[in-house]
Design an enzyme around this catalytic site. Structure first.
Site, PDB file in Angstrom:
ATOM      1  N   ASP A 278       0.842  -1.202   0.000  1.00  0.00           N
ATOM      2  CA  ASP A 278       0.000   0.000   0.000  1.00  0.00           C
ATOM      3  C   ASP A 278       0.876   1.250   0.000  1.00  0.00           C
ATOM      4  OD1 ASP A 278      -2.252   1.588   0.128  1.00  0.00           O
ATOM      5  OD2 ASP A 278      -3.125   0.586   1.852  1.00  0.00           O
TER       6      ASP A 278
ATOM      7  N   HIS B 272      -7.903  -1.237   8.848  1.00  0.00           N
ATOM      8  CA  HIS B 272      -6.911  -0.700   7.904  1.00  0.00           C
ATOM      9  C   HIS B 272      -7.253   0.778   7.698  1.00  0.00           C
ATOM     10  CE1 HIS B 272      -4.538  -1.233   3.997  1.00  0.00           C
ATOM     11  NE2 HIS B 272      -5.243  -0.167   3.699  1.00  0.00           N
TER      12      HIS B 272
ATOM     13  N   HIS C 245      -6.414   4.632   6.835  1.00  0.00           N
ATOM     14  CA  HIS C 245      -5.536   5.642   6.231  1.00  0.00           C
ATOM     15  C   HIS C 245      -5.605   6.897   7.105  1.00  0.00           C
ATOM     16  CE1 HIS C 245      -4.177   3.793   2.417  1.00  0.00           C
ATOM     17  NE2 HIS C 245      -5.131   2.938   2.748  1.00  0.00           N
TER      18      HIS C 245
ATOM     19  N   CYS D  18      -3.888   5.283  -2.272  1.00  0.00           N
ATOM     20  CA  CYS D  18      -4.448   4.361  -3.264  1.00  0.00           C
ATOM     21  C   CYS D  18      -4.612   5.101  -4.579  1.00  0.00           C
ATOM     22  CB  CYS D  18      -5.790   3.826  -2.777  1.00  0.00           C
ATOM     23  SG  CYS D  18      -6.620   2.828  -4.020  1.00  0.00           S
TER      24      CYS D  18
HETATM   25  P1  HMG Z   1      -9.397  -5.222 -16.370  1.00  0.00           P
HETATM   26  O1  HMG Z   1      -8.888  -4.300 -17.411  1.00  0.00           O
HETATM   27  O2  HMG Z   1     -10.855  -5.243 -16.077  1.00  0.00           O
HETATM   28  O3  HMG Z   1      -8.905  -6.710 -16.609  1.00  0.00           O
HETATM   29  O4  HMG Z   1      -8.591  -4.900 -15.032  1.00  0.00           O
HETATM   30  P2  HMG Z   1      -9.055  -7.656 -17.812  1.00  0.00           P
HETATM   31  O5  HMG Z   1      -9.309  -9.005 -17.229  1.00  0.00           O
HETATM   32  O6  HMG Z   1     -10.003  -7.090 -18.850  1.00  0.00           O
HETATM   33  O7  HMG Z   1      -7.569  -7.642 -18.426  1.00  0.00           O
HETATM   34  C1  HMG Z   1      -6.986  -6.493 -19.016  1.00  0.00           C
HETATM   35  C2  HMG Z   1      -5.487  -6.682 -19.134  1.00  0.00           C
HETATM   36  O8  HMG Z   1      -4.896  -6.785 -17.835  1.00  0.00           O
HETATM   37  C3  HMG Z   1      -5.080  -7.972 -19.856  1.00  0.00           C
HETATM   38  O9  HMG Z   1      -3.803  -7.729 -20.460  1.00  0.00           O
HETATM   39  C4  HMG Z   1      -4.883  -8.948 -18.723  1.00  0.00           C
HETATM   40  O10 HMG Z   1      -4.014 -10.003 -19.054  1.00  0.00           O
HETATM   41  C5  HMG Z   1      -4.253  -8.061 -17.684  1.00  0.00           C
HETATM   42  P3  HMG Z   1      -3.685  -7.258 -22.015  1.00  0.00           P
HETATM   43  O11 HMG Z   1      -4.365  -8.373 -22.786  1.00  0.00           O
HETATM   44  O12 HMG Z   1      -4.395  -5.939 -22.138  1.00  0.00           O
HETATM   45  O13 HMG Z   1      -2.184  -7.164 -22.211  1.00  0.00           O
HETATM   46  N1  HMG Z   1      -4.515  -8.519 -16.320  1.00  0.00           N
HETATM   47  C6  HMG Z   1      -3.570  -8.719 -15.393  1.00  0.00           C
HETATM   48  N2  HMG Z   1      -2.240  -8.586 -15.432  1.00  0.00           N
HETATM   49  C7  HMG Z   1      -1.565  -8.867 -14.287  1.00  0.00           C
HETATM   50  N3  HMG Z   1      -2.165  -9.246 -13.145  1.00  0.00           N
HETATM   51  C8  HMG Z   1      -3.496  -9.379 -13.084  1.00  0.00           C
HETATM   52  C9  HMG Z   1      -4.243  -9.122 -14.252  1.00  0.00           C
HETATM   53  N4  HMG Z   1      -5.570  -9.142 -14.504  1.00  0.00           N
HETATM   54  C10 HMG Z   1      -5.714  -8.779 -15.774  1.00  0.00           C
HETATM   55  N5  HMG Z   1      -4.072  -9.762 -11.947  1.00  0.00           N
HETATM   56  C11 HMG Z   1      -7.674  -5.482 -12.878  1.00  0.00           C
HETATM   57  C12 HMG Z   1      -8.841  -5.618 -13.835  1.00  0.00           C
HETATM   58  C13 HMG Z   1      -8.100  -5.950 -11.523  1.00  0.00           C
HETATM   59  C14 HMG Z   1      -6.515  -6.315 -13.403  1.00  0.00           C
HETATM   60  C15 HMG Z   1      -7.243  -4.023 -12.849  1.00  0.00           C
HETATM   61  O14 HMG Z   1      -8.384  -3.294 -12.529  1.00  0.00           O
HETATM   62  C16 HMG Z   1      -6.167  -3.745 -11.827  1.00  0.00           C
HETATM   63  O15 HMG Z   1      -5.063  -4.255 -11.884  1.00  0.00           O
HETATM   64  N6  HMG Z   1      -6.470  -2.869 -10.884  1.00  0.00           N
HETATM   65  C17 HMG Z   1      -5.507  -2.467  -9.862  1.00  0.00           C
HETATM   66  C18 HMG Z   1      -6.174  -2.473  -8.559  1.00  0.00           C
HETATM   67  C19 HMG Z   1      -5.207  -2.069  -7.473  1.00  0.00           C
HETATM   68  O16 HMG Z   1      -4.113  -2.584  -7.348  1.00  0.00           O
HETATM   69  N7  HMG Z   1      -5.662  -1.104  -6.641  1.00  0.00           N
HETATM   70  C20 HMG Z   1      -4.925  -0.687  -5.497  1.00  0.00           C
HETATM   71  C21 HMG Z   1      -5.002  -1.714  -4.410  1.00  0.00           C
HETATM   72  S1  HMG Z   1      -6.537  -1.673  -3.512  1.00  0.00           S
HETATM   73  C22 HMG Z   1      -6.261  -0.559  -2.236  1.00  0.00           C
HETATM   74  O17 HMG Z   1      -5.255   0.104  -2.224  1.00  0.00           O
HETATM   75  C23 HMG Z   1      -7.227  -0.518  -1.092  1.00  0.00           C
HETATM   76  C24 HMG Z   1      -6.717  -1.286   0.115  1.00  0.00           C
HETATM   77  O18 HMG Z   1      -5.459  -0.784   0.548  1.00  0.00           O
HETATM   78  C25 HMG Z   1      -7.718  -1.197   1.269  1.00  0.00           C
HETATM   79  C26 HMG Z   1      -8.150   0.221   1.623  1.00  0.00           C
HETATM   80  O19 HMG Z   1      -7.286   1.099   1.755  1.00  0.00           O
HETATM   81  O20 HMG Z   1      -9.347   0.418   1.766  1.00  0.00           O
HETATM   82  C27 HMG Z   1      -6.512  -2.778  -0.202  1.00  0.00           C
HETATM   83 MG    MG Z   2      -5.158   0.929   1.783  1.00  0.00          MG
END
Ligand code: HMG
Ligand code: MG
Length: 302
Positions: free
Chosen positions: A14, A206, A208, A239
């Site tokens: 994070d 969790h 922030h 985030c």
């Molecule tokens: P999407 O575009 O809907 O996915 O993204 P898709 O299935 O249509 O795939 C699109 C492309 O992404 C494809 O590649 C897939 O292969 C690739 P392309 O054909 O275009 O070359 N792909 C991936 N590559 C690597 N790893 C994967 C993956 N999945 C698909 N897992 C997706 C959906 C979830 C991947 C996208 O929305 C994403 O990566 N989002 C990032 C989310 C993220 O990391 N957010 C921050 C963390 S959450 C947070 O911080 C909150 C938390 O701390 C709690 C709080 O604070 O409340 C946890």
């Molecule tokens: Mg967080």
């Protein structure tokens, strides 16, 4: 409830995910290893998410190769089947799924509605249990008080997502106050609803610390009997899908608070305070977390 506090260190994931300057993989690995040595038994190391969406964590597989394997629990964030395949291929045995109590955030964050995420997670948990029976699953529920896109969130909506996650076999749920707006009273209102569907032992918080209210919230939650909190060394974090969100509550601030309350975390304040310094240097920043600055100054290290 145990009388020991467990801190889940989320700085390497994070803390870094929103940073534009790429931190070298060996610096991240040393960060993780030093946090372990400081006594943090649970660390969220990285994410298997799209490298196009979160370029900073594109080195997840290389990083996992470099961190000390035997050093406790290493969580890795997994959003979908693609991420689970990558996690399993890299011998990850602790996965963290992530959804939210509001659809605005879930849609921006993982491109799914809350309902779609829960349907998808059911499959992910089943497949993970088959392939890694000794593994553990946690899930975040973000935006427990307010969503940057959908506004106020009802505590009952948080509770219904928590209930579904526990029903599908998630081991623990981390309640995410993603944008750091909540007063302690608002967190207690969430706790009251969530306790109707979940034992405290299965919950972590969790928070922030965007507005400096997180430590006050943790204190109230400790008084209510909670013992597990996520935090980030040096207060790193934010985030990419929550505009303006600040870092997690600093690990140093929680170590200081809980030590002085007599419910120790077993983590060395000084060692954690030092662990993030090379990361901050790579990012061109000076330390800002209060208890980090205090302990470094007391030891003539800044
Ligand atoms: P999407 O575009 O809907 O996915 O993204 P898709 O299935 O249509 O795939 C699109 C492309 O992404 C494809 O590649 C897939 O292969 C690739 P392309 O054909 O275009 O070359 N792909 C991936 N590559 C690597 N790893 C994967 C993956 N999945 C698909 N897992 C997706 C959906 C979830 C991947 C996208 O929305 C994403 O990566 N989002 C990032 C989310 C993220 O990391 N957010 C921050 C963390 S959450 C947070 O911080 C909150 C938390 O701390 C709690 C709080 O604070 O409340 C946890
Ligand atoms: Mg967080």
């Amino acid at each position: 409830m145990t009388d020991k506090i467990t801190l889940v260190e989320v700085g390497p994931r994070d803390g870094l995910q929103n940073e534009k300057i790429q931190v070298q993989t060996h610096i991240k690995a040393n960060f993780v290893n030093q946090l372990s040595q400081a006594g943090l038994g649970e660390i969220e190391v990285t994410s298997f998410v799209s490298p196009k969406w979160v370029p900073q964590l594109a080195d997840a597989a290389e990083l996992l190769e470099l961190v000390e394997k035997s050093a406790g629990t290493h969580w890795v964030l997994v959003p979908n089947a693609n991420g689970l395949d990558l996690a399993l291929a890299n011998s990850v045995s602790h996965i963290a799924l992530f959804t939210a109590a509001s659809s605005g955030f879930t849609q921006k964050n993982i491109n799914m509605s809350v309902e779609e995420s829960l349907v998808s997670f059911r499959d992910l948990v089943r497949v993970f249990r088959e392939k890694c029976p000794q593994g553990r699953v946690r899930s975040y529920v973000s935006t427990i008080v307010e969503c940057p896109f959908s506004g106020s969130v009802r505590p009952s909506d948080v509770a219904s997502v928590v209930r579904e996650l526990l029903e599908m076999g998630v081991d623990e749920v981390s309640l995410g106050e993603t944008i750091g707006v909540a007063t302690p009273q608002e967190l207690l209102a969430v706790a009251e609803e969530v306790e109707k569907v979940a034992p405290k032992e299965k919950l972590a918080w969790h928070l922030h610390d965007t507005r400096g209210t997180a430590v006050a919230g943790v204190y109230e939650l400790i008084k209510r009997g909670y013992r597990k909190f996520d935090s980030s060394a040096g207060g790193l974090g934010g985030c990419p899908y929550a505009p303006g969100a600040g870092g997690n509550v600093a690990t140093e601030d929680l170590i200081y608070l809980t030590d002085r309350l007599g419910i120790p975390s077993g983590v060395s304040l000084l060692e954690v305070a030092q662990a993030s310094l090379p990361v901050l240097e790579s990012l061109g920043r000076r330390p800002t977390a209060k208890s980090q600055l205090a302990v470094l100054a007391a030891c003539n290290l800044i």
